[in-house]
Design a protein around this motif. Structure first.
Motif, PDB file in Angstrom:
ATOM      1  N   LEU A 121      39.857  44.314  83.836  1.00 13.27           N
ATOM      2  CA  LEU A 121      39.412  44.508  82.450  1.00 13.27           C
ATOM      3  C   LEU A 121      38.724  43.258  81.911  1.00 13.27           C
ATOM      4  CD1 LEU A 121      42.357  46.574  80.962  1.00 13.27           C
ATOM      5  CD2 LEU A 121      39.982  47.292  81.178  1.00 13.27           C
ATOM      6  N   ILE A 122      39.215  42.083  82.286  1.00 15.42           N
ATOM      7  CA  ILE A 122      38.555  40.849  81.827  1.00 15.42           C
ATOM      8  C   ILE A 122      37.115  40.802  82.330  1.00 15.42           C
ATOM      9  CG2 ILE A 122      38.474  38.357  82.247  1.00 15.42           C
ATOM     10  CD1 ILE A 122      41.268  38.116  81.453  1.00 15.42           C
ATOM     11  N   VAL A 123      36.906  41.185  83.578  1.00 14.79           N
ATOM     12  CA  VAL A 123      35.549  41.183  84.138  1.00 14.79           C
ATOM     13  C   VAL A 123      34.654  42.144  83.349  1.00 14.79           C
ATOM     14  CG1 VAL A 123      34.177  41.773  86.172  1.00 14.79           C
ATOM     15  CG2 VAL A 123      36.269  40.449  86.426  1.00 14.79           C
ATOM     16  N   LEU A 124      35.142  43.357  83.079  1.00 15.98           N
ATOM     17  CA  LEU A 124      34.343  44.321  82.313  1.00 15.98           C
ATOM     18  C   LEU A 124      34.049  43.812  80.903  1.00 15.98           C
ATOM     19  CD1 LEU A 124      35.931  47.761  83.261  1.00 15.98           C
ATOM     20  CD2 LEU A 124      33.685  46.889  83.881  1.00 15.98           C
ATOM     21  N   ILE A 125      35.044  43.241  80.273  1.00 19.50           N
ATOM     22  CA  ILE A 125      34.873  42.767  78.897  1.00 19.50           C
ATOM     23  C   ILE A 125      33.933  41.562  78.859  1.00 19.50           C
ATOM     24  CG2 ILE A 125      36.103  41.785  76.927  1.00 19.50           C
ATOM     25  CD1 ILE A 125      38.510  43.590  77.918  1.00 19.50           C
ATOM     26  N   ALA A 126      34.040  40.673  79.830  1.00 25.77           N
ATOM     27  CA  ALA A 126      33.131  39.526  79.894  1.00 25.77           C
ATOM     28  C   ALA A 126      31.697  39.995  80.135  1.00 25.77           C
ATOM     29  CB  ALA A 126      33.570  38.563  80.985  1.00 25.77           C
ATOM     30  N   THR A 127      31.536  41.044  80.939  1.00 29.43           N
ATOM     31  CA  THR A 127      30.204  41.605  81.161  1.00 29.43           C
ATOM     32  C   THR A 127      29.639  42.157  79.858  1.00 29.43           C
ATOM     33  OG1 THR A 127      30.853  42.168  83.415  1.00 29.43           O
ATOM     34  CG2 THR A 127      28.884  43.223  82.559  1.00 29.43           C
ATOM     35  N   PHE A 128      30.491  42.784  79.052  1.00 24.42           N
ATOM     36  CA  PHE A 128      30.029  43.287  77.757  1.00 24.42           C
ATOM     37  C   PHE A 128      29.573  42.125  76.882  1.00 24.42           C
ATOM     38  CE2 PHE A 128      30.760  44.515  73.323  1.00 24.42           C
ATOM     39  CZ  PHE A 128      29.910  45.602  73.243  1.00 24.42           C
ATOM     40  N   ARG A 129      30.300  41.009  76.901  1.00 21.98           N
ATOM     41  CA  ARG A 129      29.894  39.844  76.108  1.00 21.98           C
ATOM     42  C   ARG A 129      28.518  39.368  76.558  1.00 21.98           C
ATOM     43  NH1 ARG A 129      32.025  35.328  73.001  1.00 21.98           N
ATOM     44  NH2 ARG A 129      34.153  36.086  73.122  1.00 21.98           N
ATOM     45  N   ALA A 130      28.266  39.373  77.865  1.00 20.92           N
ATOM     46  CA  ALA A 130      26.963  38.949  78.382  1.00 20.92           C
ATOM     47  C   ALA A 130      25.858  39.894  77.906  1.00 20.92           C
ATOM     48  CB  ALA A 130      27.001  38.883  79.902  1.00 20.92           C
ATOM     49  N   ILE A 131      26.144  41.184  77.885  1.00 24.26           N
ATOM     50  CA  ILE A 131      25.158  42.167  77.411  1.00 24.26           C
ATOM     51  C   ILE A 131      24.868  41.936  75.927  1.00 24.26           C
ATOM     52  CG2 ILE A 131      24.805  44.627  76.934  1.00 24.26           C
ATOM     53  CD1 ILE A 131      26.414  45.145  79.549  1.00 24.26           C
ATOM     54  N   VAL A 132      25.900  41.692  75.147  1.00 27.58           N
ATOM     55  CA  VAL A 132      25.722  41.420  73.713  1.00 27.58           C
ATOM     56  C   VAL A 132      24.912  40.138  73.524  1.00 27.58           C
ATOM     57  CG1 VAL A 132      26.951  40.790  71.598  1.00 27.58           C
ATOM     58  CG2 VAL A 132      27.747  42.700  72.978  1.00 27.58           C
ATOM     59  N   PHE A 133      25.168  39.137  74.358  1.00 26.83           N
ATOM     60  CA  PHE A 133      24.416  37.882  74.279  1.00 26.83           C
ATOM     61  C   PHE A 133      22.933  38.127  74.519  1.00 26.83           C
ATOM     62  CE2 PHE A 133      22.666  34.084  76.385  1.00 26.83           C
ATOM     63  CZ  PHE A 133      22.778  33.187  75.335  1.00 26.83           C
ATOM     64  N   VAL A 134      22.612  38.908  75.519  1.00 23.52           N
ATOM     65  CA  VAL A 134      21.210  39.229  75.800  1.00 23.52           C
ATOM     66  C   VAL A 134      20.596  39.977  74.607  1.00 23.52           C
ATOM     67  CG1 VAL A 134      19.680  40.606  77.287  1.00 23.52           C
ATOM     68  CG2 VAL A 134      21.467  39.190  78.298  1.00 23.52           C
ATOM     69  N   GLY A 135      21.360  40.905  74.023  1.00 23.38           N
ATOM     70  CA  GLY A 135      20.883  41.611  72.836  1.00 23.38           C
ATOM     71  C   GLY A 135      20.665  40.679  71.657  1.00 23.38           C
ATOM     72  N   ASP A 136      21.568  39.719  71.470  1.00 23.53           N
ATOM     73  CA  ASP A 136      21.409  38.740  70.389  1.00 23.53           C
ATOM     74  C   ASP A 136      20.162  37.894  70.584  1.00 23.53           C
ATOM     75  OD1 ASP A 136      23.711  39.646  69.194  1.00 23.53           O
ATOM     76  OD2 ASP A 136      24.971  37.980  69.890  1.00 23.53           O
ATOM     77  N   ILE A 137      19.920  37.464  71.815  1.00 28.53           N
ATOM     78  CA  ILE A 137      18.713  36.683  72.102  1.00 28.53           C
ATOM     79  C   ILE A 137      17.469  37.533  71.829  1.00 28.53           C
ATOM     80  CG2 ILE A 137      17.382  35.543  73.937  1.00 28.53           C
ATOM     81  CD1 ILE A 137      19.758  33.908  72.947  1.00 28.53           C
ATOM     82  N   GLY A 138      17.509  38.795  72.224  1.00 27.67           N
ATOM     83  CA  GLY A 138      16.375  39.694  71.951  1.00 27.67           C
ATOM     84  C   GLY A 138      16.135  39.867  70.464  1.00 27.67           C
ATOM     85  N   ALA A 139      17.206  40.011  69.689  1.00 29.37           N
ATOM     86  CA  ALA A 139      17.065  40.143  68.227  1.00 29.37           C
ATOM     87  C   ALA A 139      16.499  38.865  67.626  1.00 29.37           C
ATOM     88  CB  ALA A 139      18.410  40.481  67.601  1.00 29.37           C
ATOM     89  N   TRP A 140      16.963  37.722  68.118  1.00 28.70           N
ATOM     90  CA  TRP A 140      16.441  36.450  67.626  1.00 28.70           C
ATOM     91  C   TRP A 140      14.957  36.314  67.944  1.00 28.70           C
ATOM     92  CZ3 TRP A 140      14.629  32.203  70.499  1.00 28.70           C
ATOM     93  CH2 TRP A 140      14.337  31.069  69.739  1.00 28.70           C
ATOM     94  N   LEU A 141      14.569  36.656  69.178  1.00 30.90           N
ATOM     95  CA  LEU A 141      13.160  36.583  69.556  1.00 30.90           C
ATOM     96  C   LEU A 141      12.304  37.518  68.705  1.00 30.90           C
ATOM     97  CD1 LEU A 141      13.406  36.368  73.452  1.00 30.90           C
ATOM     98  CD2 LEU A 141      12.614  34.584  71.886  1.00 30.90           C
ATOM     99  N   ALA A 142      12.810  38.709  68.415  1.00 24.85           N
ATOM    100  CA  ALA A 142      12.079  39.644  67.558  1.00 24.85           C
ATOM    101  C   ALA A 142      11.926  39.078  66.153  1.00 24.85           C
ATOM    102  CB  ALA A 142      12.801  40.991  67.527  1.00 24.85           C
ATOM    103  N   ALA A 143      12.976  38.437  65.637  1.00 24.55           N
ATOM    104  CA  ALA A 143      12.903  37.844  64.299  1.00 24.55           C
ATOM    105  C   ALA A 143      11.901  36.698  64.256  1.00 24.55           C
ATOM    106  CB  ALA A 143      14.280  37.368  63.860  1.00 24.55           C
ATOM    107  N   VAL A 144      11.920  35.849  65.287  1.00 26.06           N
ATOM    108  CA  VAL A 144      10.980  34.729  65.348  1.00 26.06           C
ATOM    109  C   VAL A 144       9.549  35.249  65.455  1.00 26.06           C
ATOM    110  CG1 VAL A 144      10.211  32.799  66.804  1.00 26.06           C
ATOM    111  CG2 VAL A 144      12.629  33.059  66.239  1.00 26.06           C
TER     112      VAL A 144
END
Length: 150
Positions: free
Chosen positions: A116-139
């Motif tokens: 479960l830790i591996v799955l949850i950490a993978t979700f955090r990585a996916i959210v991180f990529v989404g956050d970077i994408g949102a930041w790039l779109a805002a910039v």
């Protein structure tokens, strides 16, 4: 659970009044509409985050069969709250994942704690990529808006 939600809503409602009473010297007036909209946006954002986490875990057949959606979403929200409180871990990294995995493995989640830790950490990585994408779109939006105004 209902009492916690009611308490949170009361705290959100009374916070501006208590702050005004605490700082009586201020001449600024309180604007309820922006405050209410901000509170609603925070609730919507965390609801969407918990829903995304639940849908992510439900994509795995063993988890889908064993864990109720409400319990999965609740584990996500509680784990993030504990991660925020953990001042020794930036952004609650590791803490949130271990709390969530602990809550979900106690609830009968498959794969045990480590899986479960591996799955949850993978979700955090996916959210991180989404956050970077949102930041790039805002910039990019800010850049093109400034360029267009010139």
């Amino acid at each position: 659970f209902a009492l916690v939600i009611a308490g949170g809503l009361i705290a959100l409602t009374l916070a501006p009044l208590l702050l005004r009473l605490y700082n009586k010297k201020t001449t600024k007036s309180f604007h309820a509409l922006p405050y209410a909209l901000s509170a609603i946006l925070v609730i919507v954002q965390w609801s969407l985050a918990a829903t995304s986490f639940t849908l992510y875990l439900k994509a795995y057949p063993e988890i889908n069969a064993m864990l109720p959606s409400t319990q999965t979403a609740g584990a996500y929200l509680v784990s993030w709250a504990v991660g925020y409180v953990a001042i020794f871990a930036p952004q609650g990294i590791g803490v949130a994942e271990s709390v969530s995995a602990s809550l979900l493995s106690e609830a009968g989640g498959p794969g045990g704690f480590g899986g479960l830790i591996v799955l949850i950490a993978t979700f955090r990585a996916i959210v991180f990529v989404g956050d970077i994408g949102a930041w790039l779109a805002a910039v990019a939006t800010l850049h093109f808006t400034k360029k267009r105004a010139s």
